[in-house]
Design an enzyme around this catalytic site. Structure first.
Site, PDB file in Angstrom:
ATOM      1  N   HIS A  85       0.852  -1.189   0.000  1.00 41.67           N
ATOM      2  CA  HIS A  85       0.000   0.000   0.000  1.00 41.67           C
ATOM      3  C   HIS A  85       0.884   1.235   0.000  1.00 41.67           C
ATOM      4  O   HIS A  85       1.943   1.259   0.626  1.00 41.67           O
ATOM      5  CB  HIS A  85      -0.891   0.001   1.249  1.00 41.67           C
ATOM      6  CG  HIS A  85      -1.453   1.339   1.599  1.00 41.67           C
ATOM      7  ND1 HIS A  85      -0.909   2.135   2.592  1.00 41.67           N
ATOM      8  CD2 HIS A  85      -2.496   2.032   1.085  1.00 41.67           C
ATOM      9  CE1 HIS A  85      -1.611   3.256   2.675  1.00 41.67           C
ATOM     10  NE2 HIS A  85      -2.571   3.230   1.774  1.00 41.67           N
TER      11      HIS A  85
ATOM     12  N   ASN B  24       0.307   5.777  -0.202  1.00 37.98           N
ATOM     13  CA  ASN B  24      -0.604   6.908  -0.294  1.00 37.98           C
ATOM     14  C   ASN B  24       0.187   8.187  -0.079  1.00 37.98           C
ATOM     15  O   ASN B  24       1.037   8.252   0.811  1.00 37.98           O
ATOM     16  CB  ASN B  24      -1.711   6.780   0.766  1.00 37.98           C
ATOM     17  CG  ASN B  24      -2.603   8.001   0.816  1.00 37.98           C
ATOM     18  OD1 ASN B  24      -2.362   8.912   1.602  1.00 37.98           O
ATOM     19  ND2 ASN B  24      -3.623   8.007  -0.007  1.00 37.98           N
ATOM     20  N   VAL B  25      -0.075   9.182  -0.895  1.00 38.77           N
ATOM     21  CA  VAL B  25       0.474  10.526  -0.695  1.00 38.77           C
ATOM     22  C   VAL B  25      -0.652  11.512  -0.958  1.00 38.77           C
ATOM     23  O   VAL B  25      -1.406  11.367  -1.926  1.00 38.77           O
ATOM     24  CB  VAL B  25       1.684  10.810  -1.608  1.00 38.77           C
ATOM     25  CG1 VAL B  25       2.940  10.137  -1.064  1.00 38.77           C
ATOM     26  CG2 VAL B  25       1.440  10.340  -3.043  1.00 38.77           C
ATOM     27  N   ARG B  26      -0.778  12.545  -0.131  1.00 42.88           N
ATOM     28  CA  ARG B  26      -1.949  13.410  -0.223  1.00 42.88           C
ATOM     29  C   ARG B  26      -1.644  14.793   0.347  1.00 42.88           C
ATOM     30  O   ARG B  26      -0.708  14.975   1.129  1.00 42.88           O
ATOM     31  CB  ARG B  26      -3.120  12.793   0.547  1.00 42.88           C
ATOM     32  CG  ARG B  26      -2.810  12.568   2.021  1.00 42.88           C
ATOM     33  CD  ARG B  26      -3.848  11.689   2.706  1.00 42.88           C
ATOM     34  NE  ARG B  26      -3.502  11.462   4.102  1.00 42.88           N
ATOM     35  CZ  ARG B  26      -2.707  10.491   4.535  1.00 42.88           C
ATOM     36  NH1 ARG B  26      -2.183   9.647   3.667  1.00 42.88           N
ATOM     37  NH2 ARG B  26      -2.434  10.364   5.820  1.00 42.88           N
TER      38      ARG B  26
ATOM     39  N   HIS C 132      12.644  -1.620   4.171  1.00 43.22           N
ATOM     40  CA  HIS C 132      12.953  -0.566   5.133  1.00 43.22           C
ATOM     41  C   HIS C 132      14.187   0.236   4.741  1.00 43.22           C
ATOM     42  O   HIS C 132      14.293   1.425   5.097  1.00 43.22           O
ATOM     43  CB  HIS C 132      13.083  -1.155   6.536  1.00 43.22           C
ATOM     44  CG  HIS C 132      11.753  -1.369   7.192  1.00 43.22           C
ATOM     45  ND1 HIS C 132      11.102  -0.380   7.880  1.00 43.22           N
ATOM     46  CD2 HIS C 132      10.943  -2.458   7.221  1.00 43.22           C
ATOM     47  CE1 HIS C 132       9.952  -0.837   8.329  1.00 43.22           C
ATOM     48  NE2 HIS C 132       9.819  -2.093   7.946  1.00 43.22           N
TER      49      HIS C 132
ATOM     50  N   HIS D 210      -8.193  -4.397  17.742  1.00 43.86           N
ATOM     51  CA  HIS D 210      -9.106  -5.440  18.196  1.00 43.86           C
ATOM     52  C   HIS D 210      -8.485  -6.825  18.086  1.00 43.86           C
ATOM     53  O   HIS D 210      -8.995  -7.784  18.672  1.00 43.86           O
ATOM     54  CB  HIS D 210     -10.414  -5.387  17.400  1.00 43.86           C
ATOM     55  CG  HIS D 210     -10.253  -5.639  15.924  1.00 43.86           C
ATOM     56  ND1 HIS D 210      -9.613  -4.748  15.087  1.00 43.86           N
ATOM     57  CD2 HIS D 210     -10.636  -6.676  15.149  1.00 43.86           C
ATOM     58  CE1 HIS D 210      -9.628  -5.235  13.849  1.00 43.86           C
ATOM     59  NE2 HIS D 210     -10.233  -6.403  13.867  1.00 43.86           N
TER      60      HIS D 210
ATOM     61  N   GLY E 268     -18.855  11.471   1.550  1.00 45.56           N
ATOM     62  CA  GLY E 268     -19.695  11.196   0.396  1.00 45.56           C
ATOM     63  C   GLY E 268     -18.905  10.972  -0.870  1.00 45.56           C
ATOM     64  O   GLY E 268     -19.402  11.223  -1.979  1.00 45.56           O
ATOM     65  N   GLY E 269     -17.676  10.504  -0.743  1.00 42.55           N
ATOM     66  CA  GLY E 269     -16.837  10.245  -1.906  1.00 42.55           C
ATOM     67  C   GLY E 269     -17.332   9.080  -2.734  1.00 42.55           C
ATOM     68  O   GLY E 269     -18.330   8.429  -2.420  1.00 42.55           O
TER      69      GLY E 269
END
Length: 319
Positions: A119, A121-123, A164, A194, A277-278
């Site tokens: 995975h 992600n960049v934002r 790493h 959990h 709401g995407g």
């Protein structure tokens, strides 16, 4: 604090999506990405308490390939009338303010259980500054976030150390303390509370990142995004031809269930998309095409499956 260069970030994100998809298609060798452009300009969610959204993006999904059972690489650039609760939990002073969020998010689910799920992600988020702030609300509040993490089904020290090492290389230009900090952040974030177990072997994670000003924070984000392919491609090439049978496949499906649990219960990105709401298809493209759950199942002592729990799904310093 200076205003962010949103056009520069958007251009880099679109280019990153294109480069990653090109390399993943070459790596897979059996399928290509379906390109699905979409747009949002609606207040249909108002009655359900969701903000009005505008903008859009492009979802790219590769299914049933030679290597990848599913690979998804999504670009989105959306604006909303109010930040949802998942985005303001750490910044309550911005509750109710408008926002613009853009990013690239990808998840890779290989077919061979010896090749790990990955995975990245960049934002960037931007929101109007509080009117009572030091500049009277003229400079927007912004922050970067992202990272990458690896979820193996069978543990290999060589792969973990390479992953790493690339994570450390992404952080190196920004100071020796950055990699240990972002690694710990990743270990803390990608944790199934959990289940009391990590999702995988970690990597990097950061959020609400503004350190050094816009140019410095953007440079770190670019470095993380550009290091994903050098981190993942050698591992996938090394493991893709390893033989496996039904036992390994069932273990992979069982462990994929943990991945689903994290995304639906704990992942703030998923919650942000759903709460705002995407586009549901794009938000849930991270899910594996197949997963399984078995009641109170435990691996056989001394097995490769048990070794994953004992030596890899633990907090470790890999370098």
């Amino acid at each position: 604090m200076s205003a962010p260069d949103l056009a520069a970030v958007e251009a880099w994100l679109r280019g990153l999506q294109e480069r990653i998809c090109t390399e993943l298609e070459r790596l897979d060798g059996g399928a290509v990405f379906r390109r699905d452009r979409w747009s949002r300009d609606t207040d249909d969610g108002a009655a359900a308490g969701r903000p009005r959204l505008a903008g859009g993006g492009e979802s790219r999904v590769l299914d049933d390939g030679a290597l990848f059972e599913r690979a998804g690489v999504n670009f989105s650039d959306v604006s909303g009338s109010a930040l949802p609760p998942s985005a303001t939990a750490q910044r309550p002073e911005l509750a109710g303010r408008g926002f613009r969020a853009m990013g690239v998010s990808l998840v890779l689910h290989p077919r061979n259980p010896h090749v790990p799920t990955a995975h990245c992600n960049v934002r960037l988020f931007s929101a109007p500054a509080p009117a009572d702030g030091p500049d009277g609300g003229t400079t927007p509040v912004w922050w970067f976030g992202g990272g990458f993490d690896l979820t193996p089904y069978y543990g290999y020290e060589e792969d973990a150390r390479h992953w790493h090492a690339c994570a450390r290389a992404a952080c190196a230009p920004f100071g020796e303390a950055v990699y240990p900090r972002l690694k710990r952040w990743c270990d803390d974030y990608f944790y199934l509370k959990h289940r009391n177990e990590p999702r995988g072997i970690g990597g990097l994670f950061f959020d609400d990142w503004r350190e050094g000003g816009f140019e410095q924070a953007f440079a770190l984000t670019r470095s993380v995004g550009e290091q994903f392919l050098p981190a993942y491609l050698p591992i996938a090439r090394r493991r893709r031809e390893q033989p496996y049978g039904e036992r390994e496949r069932q273990w992979q499906l069982y462990r994929r269930g943990r991945y689903v649990e994290f995304n639906l219960v704990w992942d703030r990105g998923t919650l942000f998309g759903l709460q705002s709401g995407g586009r549901t298809e794009s938000i849930l493209m991270s899910m594996p095409p197949l997963a399984a759950w078995r009641y109170d199942w435990q691996p056989q002592p001394g097995s490769a499956e048990a070794r994953l729990y004992e030596e890899f799904l633990v907090r470790r310093e890999w370098l």
